[in-house]
Write a protein that holds these residues in place. Structure first.
Motif, short mmCIF file in Angstrom:
data_model
loop_
_atom_site.label_atom_id
_atom_site.label_comp_id
_atom_site.label_asym_id
_atom_site.label_seq_id
_atom_site.Cartn_x
_atom_site.Cartn_y
_atom_site.Cartn_z
N SER A 34 0.42 -3.12 -6.31
CA SER A 34 -0.57 -2.07 -6.56
C SER A 34 -1.90 -2.60 -7.04
O SER A 34 -2.94 -1.97 -6.84
CB SER A 34 -0.03 -1.07 -7.60
OG SER A 34 1.25 -0.65 -7.25
N PHE A 45 -9.57 2.51 -1.84
CA PHE A 45 -8.84 3.67 -2.38
C PHE A 45 -8.76 3.57 -3.91
O PHE A 45 -9.05 2.53 -4.50
CB PHE A 45 -7.44 3.73 -1.79
CG PHE A 45 -7.43 4.08 -0.32
CD1 PHE A 45 -7.35 5.41 0.10
CD2 PHE A 45 -7.52 3.08 0.65
CE1 PHE A 45 -7.35 5.73 1.44
CE2 PHE A 45 -7.52 3.40 2.00
CZ PHE A 45 -7.44 4.72 2.40
N GLY A 46 -8.37 4.67 -4.54
CA GLY A 46 -8.25 4.69 -6.00
C GLY A 46 -6.95 4.04 -6.46
O GLY A 46 -6.01 3.90 -5.68
N SER A 48 -4.56 5.08 -8.31
CA SER A 48 -3.33 5.87 -8.27
C SER A 48 -2.68 5.83 -6.88
O SER A 48 -1.46 5.81 -6.75
CB SER A 48 -3.60 7.31 -8.70
OG SER A 48 -4.60 7.85 -7.86
N THR A 49 -3.52 5.78 -5.82
CA THR A 49 -2.99 5.67 -4.46
C THR A 49 -2.18 4.38 -4.31
O THR A 49 -1.07 4.38 -3.78
CB THR A 49 -4.14 5.68 -3.44
OG1 THR A 49 -4.98 6.78 -3.73
CG2 THR A 49 -3.63 5.78 -2.01
N TYR A 50 -2.78 3.27 -4.78
CA TYR A 50 -2.08 1.98 -4.67
C TYR A 50 -0.77 1.99 -5.45
O TYR A 50 0.23 1.43 -5.00
CB TYR A 50 -2.97 0.84 -5.18
CG TYR A 50 -4.23 0.64 -4.35
CD1 TYR A 50 -4.14 0.44 -2.98
CD2 TYR A 50 -5.49 0.64 -4.95
CE1 TYR A 50 -5.28 0.26 -2.20
CE2 TYR A 50 -6.63 0.46 -4.19
CZ TYR A 50 -6.52 0.27 -2.81
OH TYR A 50 -7.65 0.10 -2.06
N VAL A 52 1.17 4.60 -6.16
CA VAL A 52 2.18 5.40 -5.46
C VAL A 52 2.78 4.61 -4.29
O VAL A 52 4.00 4.52 -4.15
CB VAL A 52 1.57 6.73 -4.94
CG1 VAL A 52 2.54 7.44 -4.00
CG2 VAL A 52 1.22 7.63 -6.12
N ILE A 53 1.90 3.98 -3.48
CA ILE A 53 2.40 3.18 -2.35
C ILE A 53 3.21 1.98 -2.86
O ILE A 53 4.23 1.61 -2.28
CB ILE A 53 1.24 2.70 -1.44
CG1 ILE A 53 0.41 3.89 -0.96
CG2 ILE A 53 1.76 1.93 -0.23
CD1 ILE A 53 1.16 4.93 -0.16
N PHE A 140 -1.46 2.14 5.41
CA PHE A 140 -0.48 2.38 4.36
C PHE A 140 0.96 2.33 4.87
O PHE A 140 1.90 2.38 4.10
CB PHE A 140 -0.75 3.71 3.63
CG PHE A 140 -1.81 3.56 2.59
CD1 PHE A 140 -1.65 2.63 1.56
CD2 PHE A 140 -2.97 4.31 2.63
CE1 PHE A 140 -2.64 2.47 0.60
CE2 PHE A 140 -3.96 4.16 1.67
CZ PHE A 140 -3.79 3.23 0.65
#
Ligand SMILES: [Zn+2]
Length: 380
Positions: A34, A45-46, A48-50, A52-53, A140
């Motif tokens: 992340s 990307f932000g 939080s996106t990283y 979650v992935i 992603f």
């Protein structure tokens, strides 16, 4: 290695346990993905996106490790070998196979199956990567699929290193075992190679940062240390196994154990037995028939003022196949049952109590055997 953990559930009757140490590696992987890998490869990307992935990808990684272990266990079960549980620890998993394979061929099949399944999984993730990148499914999916492909192939290849107790070391051991006919000698050789690989990894980890990054240091030192510990533990287990080979319950059990009447109050039980004799567990026998088993642990939580009212029969473990074995059983085969029964089993023949066997009896037998063998005296 790490008894503590969280039981996730069962698959094919095999308990899946998450060792506490596993959370450390899970957190490290999420962190690396992340905050380092994904932001570099999928910029813009932000955080939080990283994250979650990163978590989703880590769960796929975790499932891959579990699949590897499950394949080992399923092959073991297909060959008639009991598998108690799979514990997922800091680097992958340990299948708790409660007995050693009886032949080199079986050991070979069980061992090779894990790495092969990882490599197959890796190939599947690589295929997803190729397809996803062709049809522009989005980075992603593409990037995690690529990483999962790499990590699974790496897991498969790492496990194929010929140091025991890695899978490759077991494959190696099964080959030496096949040619020499000695499980002990082949384990000693494969463990020595395993330790050699472990030390090499630790050294690479220490000098590695000069060439790679700091992360590689951490990985190599931890992997090397883990492998070293495992090599020693694996060899010890074989020694224990050999020490117990062909030993029957009747040879090491305590015959005619001191028994108690299940109608006795806890107060009398404590004063008459636990305080007076050195045993901490007793068969409960009434009118010549075994009724159960009582140990000092079972009375620990009873308030003292209740001792005169409560009877042994109220708290004992009632007679059931779970706490009983027979004098002709092989000691090695009763180990799983013994550990489930808190280290103490009643020995019965034709419905009659003939003895009691405890974990301490087995430890004594192992020490005696190993000691007598090492000093060259014939085993009694
Ligand atoms: Zn494996």
């Amino acid at each position: 290695m790490g008894r503590g953990g969280i039981t996730l559930g069962s698959i094919y009757g095999i308990k899946i346990i998450l060792d506490y140490s596993w959370f450390i590696i899970f957190a490290i992987i999420i962190f690396i993905l992340s905050f380092s890998l994904f932001p570099q490869l999928i910029p813009g990307f932000g955080a939080s996106t990283y994250i979650v992935i990163g978590i989703i990808t880590s769960i796929f990684f975790f499932s891959s490790v579990l699949a590897h272990e499950l394949v080992h266990s399923i092959i073991a079960k297909m060959n008639g070998i009991n598998v108690e549980s799979i514990t997922l620890i800091i680097f992958g998993g340990i299948s708790r196979i409660t007995e050693e394979p009886r032949t080199p061929g079986v050991e070979f099949k069980i061992s090779i199956a894990g790495p092969l399944s990882s490599i197959v999984l890796g190939a599947i993730f690589f295929s997803i990567f190729f397809v996803a990148s062709r049809v522009n499914l989005g980075l992603f999916i593409v990037v995690p699929a690529l990483w999962l492909g790499y990590i699974n192939v790496a897991l498969g290849l790492f496990n194929l290193l010929p140091g025991f107790p890695l899978d490759g070391g077991r494959v190696f051991r099964s080959a030496i075992w096949y040619f020499t006919g000695s499980l002990r000698r082949s384990t000693a050789i494969a463990s020595a190679v395993g330790k050699g690989i472990a030390y090499t990894m630790i050294i690479i980890g220490i000098v590695g940062p000069l060439f790679f990054g700091l992360i590689s240091l951490l990985w190599f030192v931890l992997l090397g240390w883990y492998l070293l510990r495992a090599a020693e533990a694996g060899y010890e287990q074989v020694l224990y196994h050999e020490a117990l080979e062909k030993v029957k319950v009747s040879e090491i059990m305590t015959e005619n154990p001191v028994v108690v009447d299940p109608r006795l109050s806890i107060a009398d039980m404590v004063s008459g037995y636990f305080m007076r004799l050195h045993y901490i567990g007793y068969p409960a026998v009434e009118n010549g028939g075994a009724k159960g088993l009582i140990t000092i642990d079972m009375i620990r939580d009873i308030p003292r003022d209740q001792w005169p009212i409560i009877r042994v029969s109220d708290v004992m473990r009632p007679l059931s196949p779970d706490i009983v074995t027979n004098p002709d059983a092989q000691v090695f085969d009763i180990l799983p049952k013994l550990s489930r029964a808190d280290g103490r089993l009643l020995v019965m023949k034709d419905g009659q109590l003939v003895g009691i066997i405890t974990a301490a009896d087995i430890r004594r037998a192992i020490v005696r055997r190993l000691h007598l063998e090492e000093t060259g005296r014939p085993a009694a």
